[in-house]
Design a protein around this motif. Sequence first.
Motif, PDB file in Angstrom:
ATOM      1  N   PRO A  74     -77.711  -4.736  80.400  1.00 59.06           N
ATOM      2  CA  PRO A  74     -77.324  -5.611  81.272  1.00 59.06           C
ATOM      3  C   PRO A  74     -75.867  -6.606  80.759  1.00 59.06           C
ATOM      4  O   PRO A  74     -75.336  -6.988  81.517  1.00 59.06           O
ATOM      5  CB  PRO A  74     -78.337  -6.673  81.450  1.00 59.06           C
ATOM      6  N   GLU A  75     -75.802  -6.523  79.345  1.00 60.48           N
ATOM      7  CA  GLU A  75     -74.588  -7.296  79.118  1.00 60.48           C
ATOM      8  C   GLU A  75     -73.340  -6.551  79.283  1.00 60.48           C
ATOM      9  O   GLU A  75     -72.240  -7.415  79.281  1.00 60.48           O
ATOM     10  CB  GLU A  75     -74.764  -7.772  77.405  1.00 60.48           C
ATOM     11  N   ILE A  76     -73.624  -5.287  79.730  1.00 60.24           N
ATOM     12  CA  ILE A  76     -72.191  -4.751  79.986  1.00 60.24           C
ATOM     13  C   ILE A  76     -72.074  -4.678  81.615  1.00 60.24           C
ATOM     14  O   ILE A  76     -71.084  -4.941  82.282  1.00 60.24           O
ATOM     15  CB  ILE A  76     -72.269  -3.419  79.374  1.00 60.24           C
ATOM     16  N   GLY A  77     -73.145  -4.149  82.087  1.00 57.84           N
ATOM     17  CA  GLY A  77     -73.253  -4.389  83.783  1.00 57.84           C
ATOM     18  C   GLY A  77     -73.129  -5.190  84.658  1.00 57.84           C
ATOM     19  O   GLY A  77     -72.312  -5.191  85.422  1.00 57.84           O
ATOM     20  N   THR A  78     -73.610  -6.521  83.833  1.00 60.24           N
ATOM     21  CA  THR A  78     -73.406  -7.783  84.549  1.00 60.24           C
ATOM     22  C   THR A  78     -71.824  -8.165  84.670  1.00 60.24           C
ATOM     23  O   THR A  78     -71.587  -8.561  85.572  1.00 60.24           O
ATOM     24  CB  THR A  78     -74.263  -8.806  83.830  1.00 60.24           C
ATOM     25  N   LYS A  79     -71.080  -7.559  83.721  1.00 61.25           N
ATOM     26  CA  LYS A  79     -69.593  -8.154  83.882  1.00 61.25           C
ATOM     27  C   LYS A  79     -69.105  -7.422  84.981  1.00 61.25           C
ATOM     28  O   LYS A  79     -68.284  -8.109  85.709  1.00 61.25           O
ATOM     29  CB  LYS A  79     -68.906  -7.716  82.301  1.00 61.25           C
ATOM     30  N   LEU A  80     -69.477  -6.258  85.202  1.00 60.76           N
ATOM     31  CA  LEU A  80     -69.015  -5.593  86.322  1.00 60.76           C
ATOM     32  C   LEU A  80     -69.773  -6.356  87.909  1.00 60.76           C
ATOM     33  O   LEU A  80     -68.992  -6.640  88.810  1.00 60.76           O
ATOM     34  CB  LEU A  80     -69.417  -4.075  86.472  1.00 60.76           C
ATOM     35  N   LEU A  81     -70.895  -6.487  87.621  1.00 62.46           N
ATOM     36  CA  LEU A  81     -71.532  -7.268  88.948  1.00 62.46           C
ATOM     37  C   LEU A  81     -70.975  -8.618  89.151  1.00 62.46           C
ATOM     38  O   LEU A  81     -70.915  -9.107  90.447  1.00 62.46           O
ATOM     39  CB  LEU A  81     -72.963  -7.345  88.597  1.00 62.46           C
ATOM     40  N   ASP A 111     -68.466   9.264  86.464  1.00 60.34           N
ATOM     41  CA  ASP A 111     -67.711   8.443  85.357  1.00 60.34           C
ATOM     42  C   ASP A 111     -67.459   7.079  85.920  1.00 60.34           C
ATOM     43  O   ASP A 111     -67.200   6.753  87.028  1.00 60.34           O
ATOM     44  CB  ASP A 111     -65.856   9.008  85.284  1.00 60.34           C
ATOM     45  N   PRO A 112     -67.747   6.143  85.092  1.00 63.17           N
ATOM     46  CA  PRO A 112     -67.852   4.593  85.546  1.00 63.17           C
ATOM     47  C   PRO A 112     -66.577   4.002  86.178  1.00 63.17           C
ATOM     48  O   PRO A 112     -66.585   3.401  87.049  1.00 63.17           O
ATOM     49  CB  PRO A 112     -68.437   3.898  84.397  1.00 63.17           C
ATOM     50  N   ARG A 113     -65.478   4.618  85.580  1.00 61.96           N
ATOM     51  CA  ARG A 113     -64.162   4.431  85.917  1.00 61.96           C
ATOM     52  C   ARG A 113     -63.922   4.675  87.392  1.00 61.96           C
ATOM     53  O   ARG A 113     -63.147   3.966  88.140  1.00 61.96           O
ATOM     54  CB  ARG A 113     -62.946   4.979  85.198  1.00 61.96           C
ATOM     55  N   GLY A 120     -62.735  -0.239  94.510  1.00 59.43           N
ATOM     56  CA  GLY A 120     -61.507  -1.310  94.306  1.00 59.43           C
ATOM     57  C   GLY A 120     -61.883  -2.337  93.225  1.00 59.43           C
ATOM     58  O   GLY A 120     -61.193  -3.326  93.265  1.00 59.43           O
ATOM     59  N   LEU A 121     -62.667  -2.166  92.399  1.00 61.99           N
ATOM     60  CA  LEU A 121     -62.834  -2.993  90.991  1.00 61.99           C
ATOM     61  C   LEU A 121     -61.657  -2.750  90.030  1.00 61.99           C
ATOM     62  O   LEU A 121     -61.608  -1.521  89.577  1.00 61.99           O
ATOM     63  CB  LEU A 121     -64.394  -2.717  90.700  1.00 61.99           C
ATOM     64  N   THR A 122     -61.018  -3.857  89.691  1.00 61.70           N
ATOM     65  CA  THR A 122     -59.563  -3.527  89.254  1.00 61.70           C
ATOM     66  C   THR A 122     -59.720  -4.388  87.923  1.00 61.70           C
ATOM     67  O   THR A 122     -58.861  -4.299  86.947  1.00 61.70           O
ATOM     68  CB  THR A 122     -58.558  -3.860  89.959  1.00 61.70           C
ATOM     69  N   GLY A 123     -60.525  -5.453  87.595  1.00 63.90           N
ATOM     70  CA  GLY A 123     -60.534  -6.487  86.676  1.00 63.90           C
ATOM     71  C   GLY A 123     -61.208  -6.160  85.557  1.00 63.90           C
ATOM     72  O   GLY A 123     -61.431  -6.907  84.607  1.00 63.90           O
ATOM     73  N   ALA A 124     -61.808  -5.174  85.257  1.00 67.82           N
ATOM     74  CA  ALA A 124     -62.608  -4.618  84.101  1.00 67.82           C
ATOM     75  C   ALA A 124     -62.426  -3.405  83.373  1.00 67.82           C
ATOM     76  O   ALA A 124     -63.291  -2.630  82.783  1.00 67.82           O
ATOM     77  CB  ALA A 124     -64.102  -4.546  84.592  1.00 67.82           C
ATOM     78  N   ASP A 126     -61.269  -2.620  80.292  1.00 66.07           N
ATOM     79  CA  ASP A 126     -61.966  -2.438  78.852  1.00 66.07           C
ATOM     80  C   ASP A 126     -63.248  -2.279  79.151  1.00 66.07           C
ATOM     81  O   ASP A 126     -63.846  -1.351  78.411  1.00 66.07           O
ATOM     82  CB  ASP A 126     -61.583  -3.851  78.077  1.00 66.07           C
ATOM     83  N   THR A 127     -64.058  -2.771  79.805  1.00 72.97           N
ATOM     84  CA  THR A 127     -65.461  -2.554  79.941  1.00 72.97           C
ATOM     85  C   THR A 127     -65.640  -1.545  80.481  1.00 72.97           C
ATOM     86  O   THR A 127     -66.629  -0.610  79.865  1.00 72.97           O
ATOM     87  CB  THR A 127     -66.231  -3.706  80.990  1.00 72.97           C
ATOM     88  N   LEU A 128     -64.825  -0.989  81.566  1.00 68.90           N
ATOM     89  CA  LEU A 128     -65.162   0.604  82.282  1.00 68.90           C
ATOM     90  C   LEU A 128     -64.897   1.664  81.270  1.00 68.90           C
ATOM     91  O   LEU A 128     -65.592   2.685  81.190  1.00 68.90           O
ATOM     92  CB  LEU A 128     -64.196   0.408  83.365  1.00 68.90           C
ATOM     93  N   GLN A 129     -63.873   1.374  80.260  1.00 73.69           N
ATOM     94  CA  GLN A 129     -63.242   2.382  79.463  1.00 73.69           C
ATOM     95  C   GLN A 129     -64.463   2.468  78.346  1.00 73.69           C
ATOM     96  O   GLN A 129     -65.008   3.404  78.072  1.00 73.69           O
ATOM     97  CB  GLN A 129     -61.981   1.942  78.705  1.00 73.69           C
ATOM     98  N   LYS A 130     -65.115   1.341  77.953  1.00 74.24           N
ATOM     99  CA  LYS A 130     -66.171   1.363  76.735  1.00 74.24           C
ATOM    100  C   LYS A 130     -67.288   1.955  77.482  1.00 74.24           C
ATOM    101  O   LYS A 130     -68.132   2.844  76.808  1.00 74.24           O
ATOM    102  CB  LYS A 130     -66.582  -0.134  76.640  1.00 74.24           C
ATOM    103  N   MET A 131     -67.429   1.905  78.767  1.00 74.31           N
ATOM    104  CA  MET A 131     -68.879   2.453  79.547  1.00 74.31           C
ATOM    105  C   MET A 131     -68.498   3.856  79.514  1.00 74.31           C
ATOM    106  O   MET A 131     -69.478   4.823  79.238  1.00 74.31           O
ATOM    107  CB  MET A 131     -68.931   1.874  80.901  1.00 74.31           C
ATOM    108  N   ALA A 132     -67.438   4.372  79.852  1.00 72.59           N
ATOM    109  CA  ALA A 132     -66.926   5.854  79.802  1.00 72.59           C
ATOM    110  C   ALA A 132     -66.964   6.565  78.808  1.00 72.59           C
ATOM    111  O   ALA A 132     -67.683   7.647  78.559  1.00 72.59           O
ATOM    112  CB  ALA A 132     -65.654   6.098  80.591  1.00 72.59           C
ATOM    113  N   GLU A 133     -66.541   6.033  77.641  1.00 75.09           N
ATOM    114  CA  GLU A 133     -66.492   6.536  76.206  1.00 75.09           C
ATOM    115  C   GLU A 133     -68.040   6.659  75.794  1.00 75.09           C
ATOM    116  O   GLU A 133     -68.528   7.688  75.116  1.00 75.09           O
ATOM    117  CB  GLU A 133     -65.773   5.783  75.385  1.00 75.09           C
TER     118      GLU A 133
END
Length: 145
Positions: A74-81, A111-113, A120-124, A126-133
């Motif tokens: 949740p500490e990662i996914g919530t940033k996207l939400l 892939d989360p990215r 159309g989510l553009t502001g995350a 670093d978070t998306l890269q971390k999730m994908a890796e």
Amino acid sequence: MAAAIVVAALPIAAMTAELTTKQSPYSVSETLDRLENILAEKGIAVMARVDHAKNAEKVDLELRPTQLLIFGKPEIGTKLLQQDQTIGIDLPMKVLAWQDAAAQVWLGYEDPRAIAAERGLTGAKDTLQKMAEGLDNLTDAALRQ
């Protein structure tokens, strides 16, 4: 008083993030057991495990082994939400394991990215890269012999 139903049209362009697939040397169950154990070691919560083949059996249908693991942090996914709540349709993360007609087992995920780009989510970035890796590393670890 009846509740109002509001229908909003969201762009559906190509709502199909490409599936990343990896061959597994293990059975469907063992593949997801291994992934589930790694997730537990990393403190990543497993929300559900769906056995599609077992569900098919309950209605007298046949399906090769197919299971879905749903998990997240949740500490990662919530940033996207916080940026776009509609991404909640794609969260938590999901990994599918299945056996094909040739008895080969596969592990697949989106892939989360790509998912975020479709929405159309553009502001995350670093978070998306971390999730994908993380997803790539976790699934690789589960498939190591």
